[in-house]
Structure formats: structure tokens, C-alpha cells
Design a protein around this motif. Sequence first.
Motif, PDB file in Angstrom:
ATOM      1  N   MET A   1      10.454  -6.744  -4.682  1.00 31.62           N
ATOM      2  CA  MET A   1      11.803  -6.253  -4.433  1.00 31.62           C
ATOM      3  C   MET A   1      12.485  -7.164  -3.416  1.00 31.62           C
ATOM      4  SD  MET A   1      13.048  -2.459  -3.340  1.00 31.62           S
ATOM      5  CE  MET A   1      12.850  -2.462  -1.598  1.00 31.62           C
ATOM      6  N   ARG A   2      13.701  -7.558  -3.704  1.00 31.34           N
ATOM      7  CA  ARG A   2      14.480  -8.373  -2.769  1.00 31.34           C
ATOM      8  C   ARG A   2      15.099  -7.470  -1.713  1.00 31.34           C
ATOM      9  NH1 ARG A   2      16.899  -9.903  -7.794  1.00 31.34           N
ATOM     10  NH2 ARG A   2      18.658  -8.783  -6.979  1.00 31.34           N
ATOM     11  N   ASP A   3      15.323  -8.047  -0.512  1.00 30.36           N
ATOM     12  CA  ASP A   3      15.890  -7.276   0.588  1.00 30.36           C
ATOM     13  C   ASP A   3      17.275  -6.737   0.278  1.00 30.36           C
ATOM     14  OD1 ASP A   3      13.664  -7.581   2.134  1.00 30.36           O
ATOM     15  OD2 ASP A   3      14.433  -9.306   3.233  1.00 30.36           O
ATOM     16  N   GLU A   4      18.055  -7.466  -0.547  1.00 32.40           N
ATOM     17  CA  GLU A   4      19.429  -7.048  -0.800  1.00 32.40           C
ATOM     18  C   GLU A   4      19.551  -5.967  -1.875  1.00 32.40           C
ATOM     19  OE1 GLU A   4      18.664 -10.800  -3.219  1.00 32.40           O
ATOM     20  OE2 GLU A   4      18.348 -10.226  -1.156  1.00 32.40           O
ATOM     21  N   GLU A   5      18.450  -5.608  -2.514  1.00 31.47           N
ATOM     22  CA  GLU A   5      18.508  -4.556  -3.525  1.00 31.47           C
ATOM     23  C   GLU A   5      18.808  -3.208  -2.880  1.00 31.47           C
ATOM     24  OE1 GLU A   5      15.801  -5.477  -7.341  1.00 31.47           O
ATOM     25  OE2 GLU A   5      14.701  -4.967  -5.545  1.00 31.47           O
ATOM     26  N   VAL A   6      19.654  -2.461  -3.525  1.00 28.85           N
ATOM     27  CA  VAL A   6      19.957  -1.109  -3.069  1.00 28.85           C
ATOM     28  C   VAL A   6      18.904  -0.182  -3.665  1.00 28.85           C
ATOM     29  CG1 VAL A   6      21.633   0.766  -3.129  1.00 28.85           C
ATOM     30  CG2 VAL A   6      22.417  -1.599  -2.884  1.00 28.85           C
ATOM     31  N   ARG A   7      18.265   0.599  -2.790  1.00 25.56           N
ATOM     32  CA  ARG A   7      17.206   1.518  -3.223  1.00 25.56           C
ATOM     33  C   ARG A   7      17.807   2.886  -3.547  1.00 25.56           C
ATOM     34  NH1 ARG A   7      14.182   2.660   1.028  1.00 25.56           N
ATOM     35  NH2 ARG A   7      15.896   2.018   2.340  1.00 25.56           N
ATOM     36  N   VAL A   8      17.583   3.315  -4.775  1.00 25.44           N
ATOM     37  CA  VAL A   8      18.139   4.580  -5.261  1.00 25.44           C
ATOM     38  C   VAL A   8      16.999   5.540  -5.579  1.00 25.44           C
ATOM     39  CG1 VAL A   8      19.433   5.673  -7.144  1.00 25.44           C
ATOM     40  CG2 VAL A   8      20.184   3.469  -6.230  1.00 25.44           C
ATOM     41  N   LEU A   9      17.159   6.785  -5.136  1.00 17.23           N
ATOM     42  CA  LEU A   9      16.253   7.858  -5.529  1.00 17.23           C
ATOM     43  C   LEU A   9      17.002   8.718  -6.527  1.00 17.23           C
ATOM     44  CD1 LEU A   9      13.685   9.581  -5.341  1.00 17.23           C
ATOM     45  CD2 LEU A   9      14.701  10.700  -3.338  1.00 17.23           C
ATOM     46  N   PHE A  10      16.425   8.904  -7.702  1.00 17.10           N
ATOM     47  CA  PHE A  10      17.039   9.698  -8.758  1.00 17.10           C
ATOM     48  C   PHE A  10      16.194  10.950  -8.937  1.00 17.10           C
ATOM     49  CE2 PHE A  10      18.699  10.867 -12.820  1.00 17.10           C
ATOM     50  CZ  PHE A  10      19.983  10.375 -12.811  1.00 17.10           C
ATOM     51  N   VAL A  11      16.753  12.125  -8.620  1.00 18.70           N
ATOM     52  CA  VAL A  11      16.014  13.382  -8.696  1.00 18.70           C
ATOM     53  C   VAL A  11      16.493  14.142  -9.929  1.00 18.70           C
ATOM     54  CG1 VAL A  11      15.288  15.447  -7.447  1.00 18.70           C
ATOM     55  CG2 VAL A  11      15.962  13.394  -6.167  1.00 18.70           C
ATOM     56  N   LYS A  46      12.527  11.711   2.412  1.00 16.52           N
ATOM     57  CA  LYS A  46      12.132  11.662   3.820  1.00 16.52           C
ATOM     58  C   LYS A  46      11.180  10.505   4.095  1.00 16.52           C
ATOM     59  CE  LYS A  46      13.034  16.433   4.966  1.00 16.52           C
ATOM     60  NZ  LYS A  46      12.672  17.498   5.879  1.00 16.52           N
ATOM     61  N   GLU A  47      10.321  10.197   3.130  1.00 13.59           N
ATOM     62  CA  GLU A  47       9.346   9.121   3.323  1.00 13.59           C
ATOM     63  C   GLU A  47       9.964   7.731   3.167  1.00 13.59           C
ATOM     64  OE1 GLU A  47       6.164   9.966   0.606  1.00 13.59           O
ATOM     65  OE2 GLU A  47       5.366  11.574   1.858  1.00 13.59           O
ATOM     66  N   SER A  48      10.795   7.559   2.139  1.00 12.13           N
ATOM     67  CA  SER A  48      11.274   6.202   1.826  1.00 12.13           C
ATOM     68  C   SER A  48      12.699   5.928   2.289  1.00 12.13           C
ATOM     69  CB  SER A  48      11.174   5.942   0.325  1.00 12.13           C
ATOM     70  OG  SER A  48      12.083   6.769  -0.380  1.00 12.13           O
ATOM     71  N   ARG A  49      13.439   6.975   2.632  1.00 14.80           N
ATOM     72  CA  ARG A  49      14.832   6.845   3.069  1.00 14.80           C
ATOM     73  C   ARG A  49      15.621   5.873   2.188  1.00 14.80           C
ATOM     74  NH1 ARG A  49      13.820   6.461   9.234  1.00 14.80           N
ATOM     75  NH2 ARG A  49      12.689   8.354   9.548  1.00 14.80           N
ATOM     76  N   PRO A  50      15.907   6.285   0.963  1.00 11.04           N
ATOM     77  CA  PRO A  50      16.654   5.408   0.047  1.00 11.04           C
ATOM     78  C   PRO A  50      18.079   5.180   0.539  1.00 11.04           C
ATOM     79  CG  PRO A  50      16.524   7.621  -0.840  1.00 11.04           C
ATOM     80  CD  PRO A  50      15.657   7.597   0.392  1.00 11.04           C
ATOM     81  N   ASP A  51      18.741   4.196  -0.052  1.00 12.69           N
ATOM     82  CA  ASP A  51      20.124   3.902   0.312  1.00 12.69           C
ATOM     83  C   ASP A  51      21.089   4.909  -0.312  1.00 12.69           C
ATOM     84  OD1 ASP A  51      19.608   1.409   1.758  1.00 12.69           O
ATOM     85  OD2 ASP A  51      18.988   0.650  -0.196  1.00 12.69           O
ATOM     86  N   MET A  52      20.669   5.530  -1.415  1.00 12.42           N
ATOM     87  CA  MET A  52      21.519   6.484  -2.127  1.00 12.42           C
ATOM     88  C   MET A  52      20.627   7.416  -2.939  1.00 12.42           C
ATOM     89  SD  MET A  52      24.417   5.703  -5.011  1.00 12.42           S
ATOM     90  CE  MET A  52      25.630   5.214  -3.834  1.00 12.42           C
ATOM     91  N   ILE A  53      21.096   8.648  -3.118  1.00  8.63           N
ATOM     92  CA  ILE A  53      20.354   9.633  -3.911  1.00  8.63           C
ATOM     93  C   ILE A  53      21.268  10.192  -4.992  1.00  8.63           C
ATOM     94  CG2 ILE A  53      19.160  11.869  -3.884  1.00  8.63           C
ATOM     95  CD1 ILE A  53      18.487  11.279  -0.907  1.00  8.63           C
ATOM     96  N   PHE A  54      20.775  10.205  -6.221  1.00  8.03           N
ATOM     97  CA  PHE A  54      21.415  10.917  -7.317  1.00  8.03           C
ATOM     98  C   PHE A  54      20.616  12.201  -7.474  1.00  8.03           C
ATOM     99  CE2 PHE A  54      22.908   6.691  -8.076  1.00  8.03           C
ATOM    100  CZ  PHE A  54      24.143   6.839  -8.674  1.00  8.03           C
ATOM    101  N   LEU A  55      21.271  13.347  -7.361  1.00  8.18           N
ATOM    102  CA  LEU A  55      20.579  14.629  -7.274  1.00  8.18           C
ATOM    103  C   LEU A  55      21.085  15.621  -8.303  1.00  8.18           C
ATOM    104  CD1 LEU A  55      18.643  16.486  -5.619  1.00  8.18           C
ATOM    105  CD2 LEU A  55      20.594  16.961  -4.116  1.00  8.18           C
ATOM    106  N   ASP A  56      20.190  16.029  -9.191  1.00  9.83           N
ATOM    107  CA  ASP A  56      20.508  17.095 -10.142  1.00  9.83           C
ATOM    108  C   ASP A  56      20.500  18.413  -9.363  1.00  9.83           C
ATOM    109  OD1 ASP A  56      20.968  18.526 -12.477  1.00  9.83           O
ATOM    110  OD2 ASP A  56      18.906  18.376 -13.190  1.00  9.83           O
ATOM    111  N   ILE A  57      21.283  19.367  -9.805  1.00 12.08           N
ATOM    112  CA  ILE A  57      21.324  20.669  -9.137  1.00 12.08           C
ATOM    113  C   ILE A  57      20.277  21.621  -9.713  1.00 12.08           C
ATOM    114  CG2 ILE A  57      22.745  22.740  -8.780  1.00 12.08           C
ATOM    115  CD1 ILE A  57      23.407  20.341  -6.957  1.00 12.08           C
ATOM    116  N   ARG A  58      20.104  21.597 -11.019  1.00 10.93           N
ATOM    117  CA  ARG A  58      19.137  22.486 -11.663  1.00 10.93           C
ATOM    118  C   ARG A  58      17.790  21.777 -11.707  1.00 10.93           C
ATOM    119  NH1 ARG A  58      22.160  25.533 -16.534  1.00 10.93           N
ATOM    120  NH2 ARG A  58      20.357  26.844 -16.271  1.00 10.93           N
TER     121      ARG A  58
END
Length: 100
Positions: A1-11, A46-58
Motif C-alpha cells: 500500500m502506498r502512503d498516499e492511498e486513502v484507506r476506506v472501511l466499508f461496513v 477503532k483498530e485501523s482508524r481509516p480515512d473514511m467509513i461507508f456505513l450501512d444502517i441495517r
Amino acid sequence: MRDEEVRVLFVEDDPAVAQMYKRKLELDGYAVTVAPDGEAGLKMAKESRPDMIFLDIRLPKMDGFAVLEELRNDPDTREIPVVILSNYSEQELVERGLNL
């Protein structure tokens, strides 16, 4: 992974939906991790602290509102931008998401 990549968590609990979004975001240059339920998503955030989170409600185990509330109450995750994914159209639920 390159440093400039934005880390996204998709839930997202639907594997087909999660894979579709993951592929699209990766093609756009994002580093994407997928969590299959609310509890896993909160733990991963909490563990990885992504740059952005996409979060489903259901979500199973812990719904997206509960996850978002926990994220906002934790100083380490409070500032992470969250995009809520939902097909809810009730004004009360929309306002609840915006307030959190």
C-alpha cells in the motif's frame, strides 16, 4: 500500500453489495477493507482508524446508528468522515443520521 492511498472501511452485510463497492473504490485508487457487521466494523474502525467509513444502517449484531454513535463518542474516531448508506427515506431516520 502506498502512503498516499486513502484507506476506506466499508461496513456492509450483503456480500454482493460490499464486493461491488469495494471493487469500484479500489479501481478509483482507494485501499478498501470490508466489515460484515456492525460489531466488526466498529472494532476495525477503532483498530485501523481509516480515512473514511461507508456505513450501512441495517446491519446484524449492531446497527449502523449504534456504530456511528460509538464512533462519535470516541475521541480517536470522532473525526473520521462517515458516509451513511441506506434506503430508508423516513425523515426521522435521515435526521438521526445527520445529527450523529
